[in-house]
Design a protein around this motif. Structure first.
Motif, short mmCIF file in Angstrom:
data_model
loop_
_atom_site.label_atom_id
_atom_site.label_comp_id
_atom_site.label_asym_id
_atom_site.label_seq_id
_atom_site.Cartn_x
_atom_site.Cartn_y
_atom_site.Cartn_z
N GLU A 1 -15.18 -2.84 -0.64
CA GLU A 1 -14.06 -1.94 -0.39
C GLU A 1 -12.78 -2.73 -0.12
O GLU A 1 -11.71 -2.39 -0.61
CB GLU A 1 -14.41 -1.01 0.79
N LYS A 2 -12.92 -3.82 0.65
CA LYS A 2 -11.74 -4.66 0.94
C LYS A 2 -11.21 -5.27 -0.35
O LYS A 2 -9.99 -5.38 -0.55
CB LYS A 2 -12.14 -5.80 1.89
N LEU A 3 -12.11 -5.69 -1.21
CA LEU A 3 -11.68 -6.30 -2.47
C LEU A 3 -10.94 -5.28 -3.33
O LEU A 3 -9.91 -5.60 -3.93
CB LEU A 3 -12.89 -6.87 -3.22
N ARG A 4 -11.46 -4.06 -3.36
CA ARG A 4 -10.78 -3.00 -4.14
C ARG A 4 -9.36 -2.77 -3.61
O ARG A 4 -8.40 -2.72 -4.37
CB ARG A 4 -11.55 -1.68 -4.01
N VAL A 5 -9.26 -2.65 -2.28
CA VAL A 5 -7.95 -2.40 -1.66
C VAL A 5 -7.02 -3.57 -1.98
O VAL A 5 -5.87 -3.38 -2.39
CB VAL A 5 -8.11 -2.23 -0.12
N ALA A 6 -7.53 -4.80 -1.80
CA ALA A 6 -6.69 -5.98 -2.01
C ALA A 6 -6.15 -6.03 -3.43
O ALA A 6 -4.94 -6.21 -3.64
CB ALA A 6 -7.50 -7.25 -1.71
N PHE A 7 -7.02 -5.83 -4.41
CA PHE A 7 -6.55 -5.98 -5.79
C PHE A 7 -5.66 -4.82 -6.23
O PHE A 7 -4.77 -4.99 -7.07
CB PHE A 7 -7.72 -6.26 -6.74
N GLU A 8 -5.85 -3.66 -5.64
CA GLU A 8 -4.92 -2.55 -5.91
C GLU A 8 -3.53 -2.92 -5.38
O GLU A 8 -2.52 -2.78 -6.06
CB GLU A 8 -5.46 -1.26 -5.24
N ARG A 9 -3.51 -3.48 -4.15
CA ARG A 9 -2.21 -3.85 -3.57
C ARG A 9 -1.56 -5.00 -4.35
O ARG A 9 -0.35 -5.02 -4.54
CB ARG A 9 -2.41 -4.32 -2.13
N ILE A 10 -2.37 -5.95 -4.77
CA ILE A 10 -1.83 -7.09 -5.55
C ILE A 10 -1.18 -6.57 -6.83
O ILE A 10 -0.08 -6.97 -7.20
CB ILE A 10 -2.96 -8.11 -5.88
N LYS A 11 -1.88 -5.62 -7.46
CA LYS A 11 -1.36 -5.07 -8.72
C LYS A 11 0.00 -4.41 -8.50
O LYS A 11 0.95 -4.66 -9.26
CB LYS A 11 -2.38 -4.03 -9.23
N VAL A 12 0.10 -3.64 -7.44
CA VAL A 12 1.36 -2.93 -7.15
C VAL A 12 2.47 -3.95 -6.87
O VAL A 12 3.57 -3.88 -7.41
CB VAL A 12 1.17 -1.96 -5.95
N SER A 13 2.16 -4.97 -6.05
CA SER A 13 3.19 -5.95 -5.68
C SER A 13 3.63 -6.78 -6.89
O SER A 13 4.82 -7.06 -7.06
CB SER A 13 2.67 -6.89 -4.59
N LEU A 14 2.68 -7.17 -7.71
CA LEU A 14 3.05 -8.00 -8.88
C LEU A 14 3.90 -7.18 -9.87
O LEU A 14 4.81 -7.71 -10.51
CB LEU A 14 1.80 -8.55 -9.58
N ALA A 15 3.61 -5.89 -9.92
CA ALA A 15 4.38 -5.03 -10.85
C ALA A 15 5.84 -4.91 -10.39
O ALA A 15 6.72 -4.56 -11.19
CB ALA A 15 3.73 -3.65 -10.94
N LYS A 16 6.09 -5.19 -9.12
CA LYS A 16 7.48 -5.08 -8.62
C LYS A 16 8.32 -6.30 -8.97
O LYS A 16 9.53 -6.32 -8.74
CB LYS A 16 7.46 -4.94 -7.09
#
Ligand code: PMP
Ligand code: GLU
Length: 412
Positions: free
Chosen positions: A395-410
Motif C-alpha cells: 500500500e505504501k509503495l502504491r501511494v509513493a509511486f502515485e505521488r511521484i507520478k503527480v510530482s514529476l508531471a509538474k
C-alpha cells in the motif's frame, strides 16, 4: 608557561582541527536521506520513506527467542574477537550447504555488520595509493571505505543495456600495475542486478591472470535473489584464495539492528582482520552472535517467506514505474531496490521556479513535493539515476509511486 600562552589560537575554520580523513569523507547518503525523512516525519508530514534499504519485517521469532535465552544463560561477557567458535562453525556449514564452499572456522571473522567486514578487508589489504576497482553503480560506502584506507577508488560503470553489470572485458581493461582489489555486490545494491555463473566465470578468469589482485565479493543480498541461482566468486577454484566473501544477517534474516556480519577469506587475511578488529571493536555483541547462531541453524525458510514478498513488490513497483513517463528502469533480479535513470528530468523547472539540475535536486524535490524519500544516484556512482527501496508494504509503495507520478508531471 602561563595557561593563556597555551590556549589554542582562534581558527578561521571552526572544524579545522578535525582530521583530513573525516573532513574529506562524505556522509553516507543513505543515512543522510533517512535522517531528512525522519525529520520531516517528526514535523507531522506523512513521508513514505523509500530511502533506507532495510527489511520492513521483524526479525523472525525463533531468532528473538534465542537472544532472550542467551541473556538468561549469561552470554554477557566479551566474545572471542573473530566470533564464537560454534557460530563460526555454523557459518562454515552455511557456506558448505548454500554455496558448496569449504571453509574452516579460522577462515571466518564475525563482525559488527557486513559494513565492518568490508572495512576490515579493505584496511587489511589496501596500502596508500593502491587502486581499488569498484563495479559501478556501487553501494554508497565502498568508495568512502577505500578512501579511509588511503586507497584510490576506480569506479567502472556497467552499461544500462547490460543492466549496469560490468563485464569481464571492462574489468580487465581497468587493471593497472597499482590495482590491489576489486569490489562488487551481487545481488547488487543499488541496481538489483545479479551476476550469472557465466559472467562470474569470465570475471574469475581475469582475476586468475592477476594473482596479486584480490576480490571483495559482497553477498549480503544472497537470499534476496529472484533468479533461482546465487553464484559466489569463490566457487571458481582457481581464484578461491584471492576472494574475500562478505555476508551477514541484516538482509536475509531481517536483523539490521543486531549488527552482525561476517567474512570468509584465506587464513592469513582472516587473521589480519582478526588483529585489526581486536584493536578497534573487539568481538561483536554476544547476544547478537547467539541469535545469529540460531538464525543459521533455522536455515533459510524464514528468508524464503520474506523473499516472496520482495519479489511480489518488485513486480508491483515495476508496473507502477512503467506508468511514469521519463523513468528508465532495468528489472532488478534481486535485492529490494529499483534504480531508474531519471536524466529525462534534468534541466526541467519545478513549480517554485527552481531547476532540477541533477539527481540530488530530483531526490530533494520528491522529498519536499511528493513526500517520498529516495537516494540520489551520484552517491552510488551513477548520477543519472535515483534509488527507491521496495522494502515497504504494498500500500505504501502504491501511494509513493502515485505521488511521484503527480510530482514529476509538474516539472516543465
Ligand atoms: N553491503 C551492502 C551492499 C549493503 O546494502 C549493506 C546494507 N547497508 C551492507 C553491505 C552492510 O550491511 P550490514 O547491515 O550487515 O552492515
Ligand atoms: N543497505 C542499506 C542501504 O543501502 C542500509 C543503509 C546503510 O547501511 O548505509 O540503504
Amino acid at each position: 608557561m602561563t595557561p593563556s600562552s597555551v590556549a589554542p589560537a582562534p581558527m578561521a575554520d571552526p572544524t579545522a582541527y578535525l582530521s583530513d580523513r573525516v573532513l574529506h569523507m562524505q556522509e553516507s547518503a543513505t543515512i543522510a536521506m533517512a535522517k531528512k525523512s525522519r525529520e520531516l516525519a517528526a514535523k507531522g508530514v506523512d513521508v513514505v520513506n523509500l530511502s533506507f534499504g532495510e527489511p520492513d519485517f521483524q526479525t523472525p521469532q525463533y531468532i528473538k527467542d534465542a537472544a532472550k535465552q542467551a541473556l538468561d544463560e549469561g552470554f554477557t561477557f566479551y566474545t572471542p574477537v573473530p566470533g564464537y567458535l560454534d557460530l563460526r562453525q555454523a557459518i562454515c556449514d552455511k557456506f558448505q550447504r548454500d554455496n558448496n564452499l569449504s571453509y574452516k572456522p579460522t577462515e571466518i571473522v564475525v563482525s559488527t555488520g557486513a559494513k565492518q567486514s568490508l572495512t576490515n578487508a579493505v584496511l587489511a589489504l589496501v596500502n596508500p595509493g593502491d587502486e581499488v576497482i569498484i563495479f559501478s553503480p556501487y553501494w554508497v560506502s565502498y568508495a568512502a571505505i577505500v578512501e579511509l584506507a588511503d586507497g584510490v577508488p576506480v569506479p567502472i560503470m556497467g552499461s544500462l543495456d547490460n543492466d549496469y553489470k560490468v563485464t569481464a572485458a571492462e574489468f580487465a581493461a581497468a587493471i593497472t600495475p597499482r590495482t590491489k582489489l576489486v569490489m562488487y555486490s551481487s545481488p547488487c545494491n543499488p541496481t538489483g542486478a545479479v551476476f550469472s555463473r557465466a559472467e562470474l566465470s569470465a570475471i574469475a578468469d581475469v582475476l586468475a591472470q592477476h594473482p596479486h589482485i584480490f576480490a571483495l565479493a559482497d553477498e549480503i543480498y544472497e537470499y534476496i535473489n529472484f533468479t533461482g541461482e546465487h553464484v559466489s566468486l569463490a566457487q571458481f577454484a582457481a581464484v578461491k584464495d584471492q576472494v574475500i566473501t562478505v555476508n551477514g544477517f541484516s538482509k536475509g534474516y531481517a536483523m539490521t539492528g543486531w549488527r552482525l556480519g561476517y567474512m570468509a577469506a584465506r587464513q592469513d587475511i582472516a587473521a589480519a582482520c582478526d588483529k585489526l578488529q581486536g584493536q578497534i571493536t573487539s568481538g561483536t555483541c554476544s547476544i547478537a552472535q547467539r541469535a545469529g547462531l540460531a538464525a543459521l541453524k533455522g536455515g533459510r525458510a524464514s528468508a524464503d517467506e520474506m523473499v516472496a514478498a520482495y519479489h511480489r513488490r518488485r513486480d508491483l513497483v515495476l508496473e507502477l514505474a512503467k506508468d511514469i513517463p521519463g523513468l528508465k528502469t532495468p528489472t532488478p533480479d534481486g535485492a529490494f531496490y529499483i534504480f531508474p535513470d531519471v536524466s529525462a528530468f534534468f534541466g526541467r523547472t519545478a513549480p517554485d521556479g527552481s531547476t532540477i539540475n541533477d539527481s540530488s535536486d530530483l531526490a530533494l524535490y520528491l522529498l519536499n513535493d511528493a513526500h517520498v524519500a529516495s537516494v540520489s544516484g551520484d552517491s552510488f556512482g551513477a548520477p543519472d539515476c535515483i534509488r527507491f527501496s521496495t522494502a515497504a508494504a504494498d500500500e505504501k509503495l502504491r501511494v509513493a509511486f502515485e505521488r511521484i507520478k503527480v510530482s514529476l508531471a509538474k516539472l516543465s
